[in-house]
Design a protein around this motif. Structure first.
Motif, PDB file in Angstrom:
ATOM      1  N   LYS A 208      19.593  17.315  -8.524  1.00  0.00           N
ATOM      2  CA  LYS A 208      20.486  16.841  -7.024  1.00  0.00           C
ATOM      3  C   LYS A 208      20.039  17.733  -5.871  1.00  0.00           C
ATOM      4  CE  LYS A 208      22.461  12.291  -8.485  1.00  0.00           C
ATOM      5  NZ  LYS A 208      23.720  11.745  -8.308  1.00  0.00           N
ATOM      6  N   LEU A 209      19.938  18.442  -6.008  1.00  0.00           N
ATOM      7  CA  LEU A 209      20.707  19.605  -5.591  1.00  0.00           C
ATOM      8  C   LEU A 209      19.556  20.272  -4.822  1.00  0.00           C
ATOM      9  CD1 LEU A 209      22.811  22.137  -4.596  1.00  0.00           C
ATOM     10  CD2 LEU A 209      22.683  22.998  -5.836  1.00  0.00           C
ATOM     11  N   VAL A 210      18.233  20.749  -5.779  1.00  0.00           N
ATOM     12  CA  VAL A 210      17.433  21.135  -6.085  1.00  0.00           C
ATOM     13  C   VAL A 210      15.824  20.117  -5.453  1.00  0.00           C
ATOM     14  CG1 VAL A 210      14.592  22.838  -6.968  1.00  0.00           C
ATOM     15  CG2 VAL A 210      17.419  21.813  -7.995  1.00  0.00           C
ATOM     16  N   LEU A 211      16.582  19.055  -5.237  1.00  0.00           N
ATOM     17  CA  LEU A 211      15.646  17.936  -4.397  1.00  0.00           C
ATOM     18  C   LEU A 211      15.847  17.309  -2.769  1.00  0.00           C
ATOM     19  CD1 LEU A 211      15.198  15.076  -7.983  1.00  0.00           C
ATOM     20  CD2 LEU A 211      13.856  16.477  -6.637  1.00  0.00           C
ATOM     21  N   LYS A 212      16.968  18.158  -2.893  1.00  0.00           N
ATOM     22  CA  LYS A 212      17.253  18.243  -1.054  1.00  0.00           C
ATOM     23  C   LYS A 212      16.513  19.197  -0.618  1.00  0.00           C
ATOM     24  CE  LYS A 212      21.964  16.375  -1.736  1.00  0.00           C
ATOM     25  NZ  LYS A 212      23.652  17.041  -1.787  1.00  0.00           N
ATOM     26  N   ASP A 213      15.456  19.984  -1.149  1.00  0.00           N
ATOM     27  CA  ASP A 213      14.920  21.354  -0.964  1.00  0.00           C
ATOM     28  C   ASP A 213      14.047  19.881   0.032  1.00  0.00           C
ATOM     29  OD1 ASP A 213      12.291  22.618  -0.573  1.00  0.00           O
ATOM     30  OD2 ASP A 213      13.668  24.003  -1.194  1.00  0.00           O
ATOM     31  N   SER A 214      13.582  20.614   1.571  1.00  0.00           N
ATOM     32  CA  SER A 214      12.494  20.445   2.595  1.00  0.00           C
ATOM     33  C   SER A 214      11.086  19.378   1.895  1.00  0.00           C
ATOM     34  CB  SER A 214      12.733  20.869   3.548  1.00  0.00           C
ATOM     35  OG  SER A 214      11.568  22.827   3.531  1.00  0.00           O
ATOM     36  N   PHE A 215      10.383  20.628   1.017  1.00  0.00           N
ATOM     37  CA  PHE A 215       9.733  21.164   0.291  1.00  0.00           C
ATOM     38  C   PHE A 215       9.412  19.161  -0.199  1.00  0.00           C
ATOM     39  CE2 PHE A 215       6.898  19.916  -3.020  1.00  0.00           C
ATOM     40  CZ  PHE A 215       5.037  20.142  -2.737  1.00  0.00           C
ATOM     41  N   PHE A 216      10.184  18.664  -0.305  1.00  0.00           N
ATOM     42  CA  PHE A 216      10.115  17.594  -1.208  1.00  0.00           C
ATOM     43  C   PHE A 216      10.678  16.346  -0.156  1.00  0.00           C
ATOM     44  CE2 PHE A 216      12.146  19.377  -4.273  1.00  0.00           C
ATOM     45  CZ  PHE A 216      11.139  19.150  -5.419  1.00  0.00           C
ATOM     46  N   GLU A 217      10.910  16.218   1.202  1.00  0.00           N
ATOM     47  CA  GLU A 217      10.548  15.658   2.359  1.00  0.00           C
ATOM     48  C   GLU A 217       9.041  15.685   3.620  1.00  0.00           C
ATOM     49  OE1 GLU A 217      13.603  17.327   5.089  1.00  0.00           O
ATOM     50  OE2 GLU A 217      15.467  16.240   3.355  1.00  0.00           O
ATOM     51  N   LYS A 218       8.731  17.331   2.696  1.00  0.00           N
ATOM     52  CA  LYS A 218       7.435  17.270   3.410  1.00  0.00           C
ATOM     53  C   LYS A 218       6.064  15.949   3.049  1.00  0.00           C
ATOM     54  CE  LYS A 218       4.349  21.162   4.314  1.00  0.00           C
ATOM     55  NZ  LYS A 218       2.648  21.977   3.239  1.00  0.00           N
ATOM     56  N   LEU A 219       5.310  15.394   4.022  1.00  0.00           N
ATOM     57  CA  LEU A 219       4.094  14.289   3.481  1.00  0.00           C
ATOM     58  C   LEU A 219       2.916  15.896   3.074  1.00  0.00           C
ATOM     59  CD1 LEU A 219       4.386  12.098   6.070  1.00  0.00           C
ATOM     60  CD2 LEU A 219       5.219  12.172   3.989  1.00  0.00           C
ATOM     61  N   PRO A 220       2.124  15.617   2.019  1.00  0.00           N
ATOM     62  CA  PRO A 220       0.924  16.292   1.398  1.00  0.00           C
ATOM     63  C   PRO A 220       0.390  15.638   2.838  1.00  0.00           C
ATOM     64  CG  PRO A 220       1.713  13.664   0.506  1.00  0.00           C
ATOM     65  CD  PRO A 220       2.516  13.883   1.084  1.00  0.00           C
ATOM     66  N   PRO A 221      -0.467  16.827   2.980  1.00  0.00           N
ATOM     67  CA  PRO A 221      -0.809  18.044   1.637  1.00  0.00           C
ATOM     68  C   PRO A 221      -0.147  18.952   1.521  1.00  0.00           C
ATOM     69  CG  PRO A 221      -2.885  17.544   3.043  1.00  0.00           C
ATOM     70  CD  PRO A 221      -1.929  17.128   3.958  1.00  0.00           C
ATOM     71  N   LYS A 222       0.212  19.701   0.761  1.00  0.00           N
ATOM     72  CA  LYS A 222       1.678  20.680   0.720  1.00  0.00           C
ATOM     73  C   LYS A 222       1.429  21.258  -1.169  1.00  0.00           C
ATOM     74  CE  LYS A 222       4.805  17.627  -0.953  1.00  0.00           C
ATOM     75  NZ  LYS A 222       6.386  16.474  -0.461  1.00  0.00           N
ATOM     76  N   SER A 223       1.571  22.398  -1.107  1.00  0.00           N
ATOM     77  CA  SER A 223       1.833  23.530  -1.980  1.00  0.00           C
ATOM     78  C   SER A 223       2.843  24.437  -2.496  1.00  0.00           C
ATOM     79  CB  SER A 223       0.232  24.120  -1.641  1.00  0.00           C
ATOM     80  OG  SER A 223      -0.155  24.978  -0.950  1.00  0.00           O
ATOM     81  N   LEU A 224       2.450  24.315  -3.519  1.00  0.00           N
ATOM     82  CA  LEU A 224       4.046  25.489  -3.826  1.00  0.00           C
ATOM     83  C   LEU A 224       3.752  26.895  -4.615  1.00  0.00           C
ATOM     84  CD1 LEU A 224       6.593  23.277  -5.340  1.00  0.00           C
ATOM     85  CD2 LEU A 224       6.891  24.800  -3.128  1.00  0.00           C
ATOM     86  N   ASP A 225       4.177  28.249  -5.109  1.00  0.00           N
ATOM     87  CA  ASP A 225       3.743  29.388  -5.777  1.00  0.00           C
ATOM     88  C   ASP A 225       4.862  28.447  -7.194  1.00  0.00           C
ATOM     89  OD1 ASP A 225       3.795  32.116  -5.805  1.00  0.00           O
ATOM     90  OD2 ASP A 225       5.550  31.763  -6.629  1.00  0.00           O
ATOM     91  N   LYS A 226       4.554  29.042  -8.443  1.00  0.00           N
ATOM     92  CA  LYS A 226       5.487  29.427  -9.287  1.00  0.00           C
ATOM     93  C   LYS A 226       6.668  28.996  -8.733  1.00  0.00           C
ATOM     94  CE  LYS A 226       4.839  32.930 -12.458  1.00  0.00           C
ATOM     95  NZ  LYS A 226       4.407  33.030 -13.727  1.00  0.00           N
ATOM     96  N   LEU A 227       7.065  30.121  -8.208  1.00  0.00           N
ATOM     97  CA  LEU A 227       8.640  31.209  -8.018  1.00  0.00           C
ATOM     98  C   LEU A 227       9.441  30.040  -6.636  1.00  0.00           C
ATOM     99  CD1 LEU A 227       7.661  34.253  -9.156  1.00  0.00           C
ATOM    100  CD2 LEU A 227       8.479  32.754 -10.810  1.00  0.00           C
ATOM    101  N   TYR A 228       8.744  29.072  -6.086  1.00  0.00           N
ATOM    102  CA  TYR A 228       9.413  28.942  -5.223  1.00  0.00           C
ATOM    103  C   TYR A 228      11.020  28.684  -5.336  1.00  0.00           C
ATOM    104  CZ  TYR A 228      10.658  26.060  -1.203  1.00  0.00           C
ATOM    105  OH  TYR A 228      10.834  25.138  -0.245  1.00  0.00           O
ATOM    106  N   PHE A 229      11.810  27.675  -6.337  1.00  0.00           N
ATOM    107  CA  PHE A 229      11.965  27.308  -6.714  1.00  0.00           C
ATOM    108  C   PHE A 229      13.653  28.861  -7.897  1.00  0.00           C
ATOM    109  CE2 PHE A 229      10.165  23.607  -6.165  1.00  0.00           C
ATOM    110  CZ  PHE A 229      11.060  22.580  -5.222  1.00  0.00           C
ATOM    111  N   GLU A 230      12.702  29.576  -7.296  1.00  0.00           N
ATOM    112  CA  GLU A 230      13.192  30.490  -9.183  1.00  0.00           C
ATOM    113  C   GLU A 230      15.050  30.444  -8.017  1.00  0.00           C
ATOM    114  OE1 GLU A 230      11.997  33.929  -8.395  1.00  0.00           O
ATOM    115  OE2 GLU A 230      12.043  34.442  -6.495  1.00  0.00           O
ATOM    116  N   LYS A 231      15.359  30.182  -6.847  1.00  0.00           N
ATOM    117  CA  LYS A 231      16.736  30.452  -6.956  1.00  0.00           C
ATOM    118  C   LYS A 231      17.449  30.128  -7.864  1.00  0.00           C
ATOM    119  CE  LYS A 231      16.428  27.214  -3.805  1.00  0.00           C
ATOM    120  NZ  LYS A 231      16.834  27.230  -1.612  1.00  0.00           N
ATOM    121  N   ILE A 232      17.419  28.660  -8.289  1.00  0.00           N
ATOM    122  CA  ILE A 232      18.140  28.422  -9.167  1.00  0.00           C
ATOM    123  C   ILE A 232      18.544  29.147 -10.787  1.00  0.00           C
ATOM    124  CG2 ILE A 232      16.601  27.396 -11.059  1.00  0.00           C
ATOM    125  CD1 ILE A 232      17.839  25.024 -11.491  1.00  0.00           C
ATOM    126  N   PHE A 233      17.520  30.216 -10.377  1.00  0.00           N
ATOM    127  CA  PHE A 233      18.678  31.270 -12.253  1.00  0.00           C
ATOM    128  C   PHE A 233      19.699  31.866 -11.646  1.00  0.00           C
ATOM    129  CE2 PHE A 233      13.768  31.198 -13.125  1.00  0.00           C
ATOM    130  CZ  PHE A 233      13.761  30.530 -14.309  1.00  0.00           C
TER     131      PHE A 233
END
Length: 367
Positions: A226-251
């Motif tokens: 739930k914490l990660v899904l609050k990231d603004s990326f998920f609120e953004k409408l497509p088109p949208k793209s990511l780097d594979k390490l965008y969510f690495e702060k979870i570590f």
């Protein structure tokens, strides 16, 4: 449109080797000429990639010596991969599609870095090379990714699949391509295998969670998801793209680091699934069918969870006679032919560019 014999080369974000395909295509229709082959990176390149992962991206870009050495080594390995398929084909190859090795992608900063030397590859193979597929898109306001939707759309047509349909590619990140009679779009949905692969490599020195078995033995942490899904990326409408390490702060999250390895793997895996489910709400219509591709199609945690929570049929590429291991190298063949024939490879509803754009640059051998 010229019908060409095109070798497609692709190395994914796992950085474990090179997939090679040979298609006859004009960028509108295509025919697979030979079964694909996979060529591992050389020991030298592997060591350089390990070294690469020790550098923050900003430092790597400044370290021109390491950057150039890795770029040349990767290119030489790609030339070796080309020779493997040439040994099985007696005809003339018209083009090589060379994606290069992605090391960083940041749509907000308008940066997408693929390491490789297309001119060197052309010189080594004595064949024209098409490369730099993302550059023109980014320079014209697009995100440069994903590139796959136009090939997924082609596969829908080639295999006479019913609309509405989507392809879900779970690689380092996950992306979705959607088609119906009136709509064609694509976008990244969230994390794919990238975070899980890092966890498994650091914890037990394995390349990935084989078939998702470790994740299946654990329990996902709902609070972290739930914490990660609050990231603004998920609120953004497509088109949208990511780097594979965008969510690495979870570590660096204290709660995450208190989890057992099975629970951590289950949490990251369920996060991939939840982000897909969130993204499905952004599609114009509910698909009749989802086709899973990428390495994630072999992860039974992913497959089982998606089948459980999605209200439509889900299959893998193999169930419609598509070899999922080489779909992306086929894609590079296909868009290389499109580039050569001056056909667009990126579109407003796939990368956010303002009009359909041709991409890629042709390099001729200098010998």
């Amino acid at each position: 449109m010229k019908n060409l014999f095109v070798i497609g080369l692709m190395s994914g974000t796992s950085m474990d080797g090179i997939d090679v395909s040979l298609l006859q295509t004009n960028g509108i229709k295509s025919k697979i000429i030979l079964p694909g082959v996979t060529c591992p990176y050389s020991q030298k390149t592997e060591k350089l990639i390990i070294n690469l992962n020790n550098y923050p991206i900003e430092e790597l870009i400044k370290n021109q010596l390491l950057y150039k050495e890795l770029s040349i080594s990767i290119t030489i390995d790609h030339a070796e991969a080309v020779s493997k398929i040439l040994s099985k084909f007696s005809g003339k190859i018209n083009l090589i599609g060379f994606h290069g090795q992605t090391i960083y992608h940041n749509a907000q900063k308008k940066i997408s870095l693929q390491i490789g030397e297309p001119q060197l590859l052309s010189n080594l193979t004595e064949i024209r090379v098409v490369s730099n597929f993302r550059e023109n898109d980014i320079q014209n306001g697009g995100e440069g990714a994903p590139l796959a939707p136009i090939y997924h759309k082609h596969l829908v047509e080639r295999h006479n699949l019913d609309f509405p349909i989507c392809f879900l590619n779970i690689g380092g990140v996950s992306n979705i391509s959607y088609c119906d009679k009136n709509n064609f779009l694509g976008f990244d949905t969230g994390p794919g295998n990238g975070l899980i692969d890092i966890l498994i490599k650091k914890s037990i020195n394995k390349p990935f969670d084989f078939q998702g078995l470790l994740a299946k033995s654990g329990t996902p942490n709902k609070n972290l998801i739930k914490l990660v899904l609050k990231d603004s990326f998920f609120e953004k409408l497509p088109p949208k793209s990511l780097d594979k390490l965008y969510f690495e702060k979870i570590f660096s999250n204290e709660e995450f680091n208190s989890l057992t390895l099975p629970d951590a793997a289950a949490t990251l895996s369920q996060l991939t699934i939840e982000s897909v489910l969130v993204s499905l709400k952004l599609l114009p219509k509910k698909p009749k069918l989802m086709v899973m591709c990428g390495g994630g199609r072999k992860n039974w945690f992913f497959v089982d969870r998606l089948k459980k929570f999605c209200p439509f049929k889900i299959i893998t590429t193999e169930e419609i006679d598509i070899d999922g291991d080489f779909l992306e190298s086929e894609l590079i063949s296909f868009i290389s032919a499109r580039s050569f024939n001056k056909l667009p490879i990126t579109f407003p509803n796939t990368t956010g560019v303002n009009r359909p754009l041709i991409g890629g640059k042709v390099y001729k051998p200098l010998i």
